[in-house]
Design an enzyme around this catalytic site. Structure first.
Site, PDB file in Angstrom:
ATOM      1  N   SER A   1       0.890  -1.307  -0.037  1.00  0.00           N
ATOM      2  CA  SER A   1       0.120   0.268   0.018  1.00  0.00           C
ATOM      3  C   SER A   1       1.060   1.442   0.114  1.00  0.00           C
ATOM      4  O   SER A   1       1.541   1.534  -1.075  1.00  0.00           O
ATOM      5  CB  SER A   1      -0.899   0.049   1.075  1.00  0.00           C
ATOM      6  OG  SER A   1      -2.187  -0.969   0.884  1.00  0.00           O
TER       7      SER A   1
ATOM      8  N   HIS B   1       4.653  14.263   5.744  1.00  0.00           N
ATOM      9  CA  HIS B   1       4.335  15.766   5.262  1.00  0.00           C
ATOM     10  C   HIS B   1       4.942  16.425   6.577  1.00  0.00           C
ATOM     11  O   HIS B   1       4.610  16.206   7.717  1.00  0.00           O
ATOM     12  CB  HIS B   1       2.859  16.226   5.161  1.00  0.00           C
ATOM     13  CG  HIS B   1       1.881  15.236   4.213  1.00  0.00           C
ATOM     14  ND1 HIS B   1       2.465  15.502   2.820  1.00  0.00           N
ATOM     15  CD2 HIS B   1       1.325  14.398   4.153  1.00  0.00           C
ATOM     16  CE1 HIS B   1       1.581  14.668   1.909  1.00  0.00           C
ATOM     17  NE2 HIS B   1       0.840  13.779   3.094  1.00  0.00           N
TER      18      HIS B   1
ATOM     19  N   CYS C   1      -1.246  -3.935   3.746  1.00  0.00           N
ATOM     20  CA  CYS C   1      -2.356  -4.973   3.630  1.00  0.00           C
ATOM     21  C   CYS C   1      -1.156  -6.331   3.680  1.00  0.00           C
ATOM     22  O   CYS C   1      -0.078  -6.320   3.613  1.00  0.00           O
ATOM     23  CB  CYS C   1      -2.894  -5.072   2.457  1.00  0.00           C
ATOM     24  SG  CYS C   1      -2.028  -4.795   0.850  1.00  0.00           S
TER      25      CYS C   1
END
Lengths: 142, 142
Positions: free
Chosen positions: A63, A68, A83
């Site tokens: 995934s 940030h 996952c």
């Protein structure tokens, strides 16, 4: 409860501004956090903003990881979504907390796709190994 | 309450498998969802998995959008993280629900960085306009 994947929401506070403004550190952190969680990096992109701040996104076989940063606030927002039963996204988060020397952090765990995983758990029990060419692509990108 | 940004967690169920397996659609959806939210696309990356599934990550001036698809389960997991008062991440989510023709969906709203935003709200009141060269970079990537 079965789920399609686990999504960790990581808030990192009181991080040294110079670390949060270091694009090379963000790139290295994406690679190392991926490895720490037992995942496979397929590609990554980073961007340094003016006058400050960096965003990094890692596309994983399992995934993604995002980072940030707000150096002016000594704050970074990250998430780690994986996952497959082999992945351990909490280890990626632990690595990020150490890499950015966060004085305080919070971690929230979300299970994704529980509705479909409850109805069709067999779809999420197995996760294919990444193909060799995907791994090669990841190495070329780092 | 002030926050550093808004993070929408979107679960899309009962989507047609052929849409979820269409890498070009995922690329277009990232661009259009970015535009729908009033955000600026800086770069994006997508990957098609074998035997099925697509991941797309959009790096925005305002943070990111991710899409991960499981065609075999008619399921897609997305998140839309934006900062700045001009962005409307819920509009991006609405676009994605329509683009992937989700029969069912759930949307969870998380506010990010509330601890630092409560202490230093002035740091998050203004958000710089993207520089021209960033916008050009985004157009070149699409």
């Amino acid at each position: 409860m079965p789920s399609a994947g686990t999504h960790m929401i990581l808030e990192m506070y009181e991080c040294p501004a110079e670390l949060l403004n270091d694009r090379a550190l963000v790139e290295r952190a994406l690679r190392e956090a991926t490895a720490a969680s037992g995942c496979t990096l397929i590609n990554q992109q980073t961007h340094r903003f003016e006058p400050q701040g960096v965003t990094g996104l890692a596309l994983l076989a399992e995934s993604h990881i995002s980072i940030h940063t707000w150096p002016e606030a000594n704050y970074a927002a990250a998430d780690v979504f994986t996952c497959g039963h082999k992945a351990d996204p909490e280890k990626a988060c632990g690595y990020l907390v150490r890499a950015f020397e966060a004085g305080q952090h919070t971690l929230t765990k979300l299970e994704r796709g529980e509705w479909i995983a409850a109805m069709k758990p067999e779809l999420f029990e197995e996760y294919p190994e990444p193909r060799l060419e995907q791994v090669v692509e990841a190495e070329a990108a780092t």
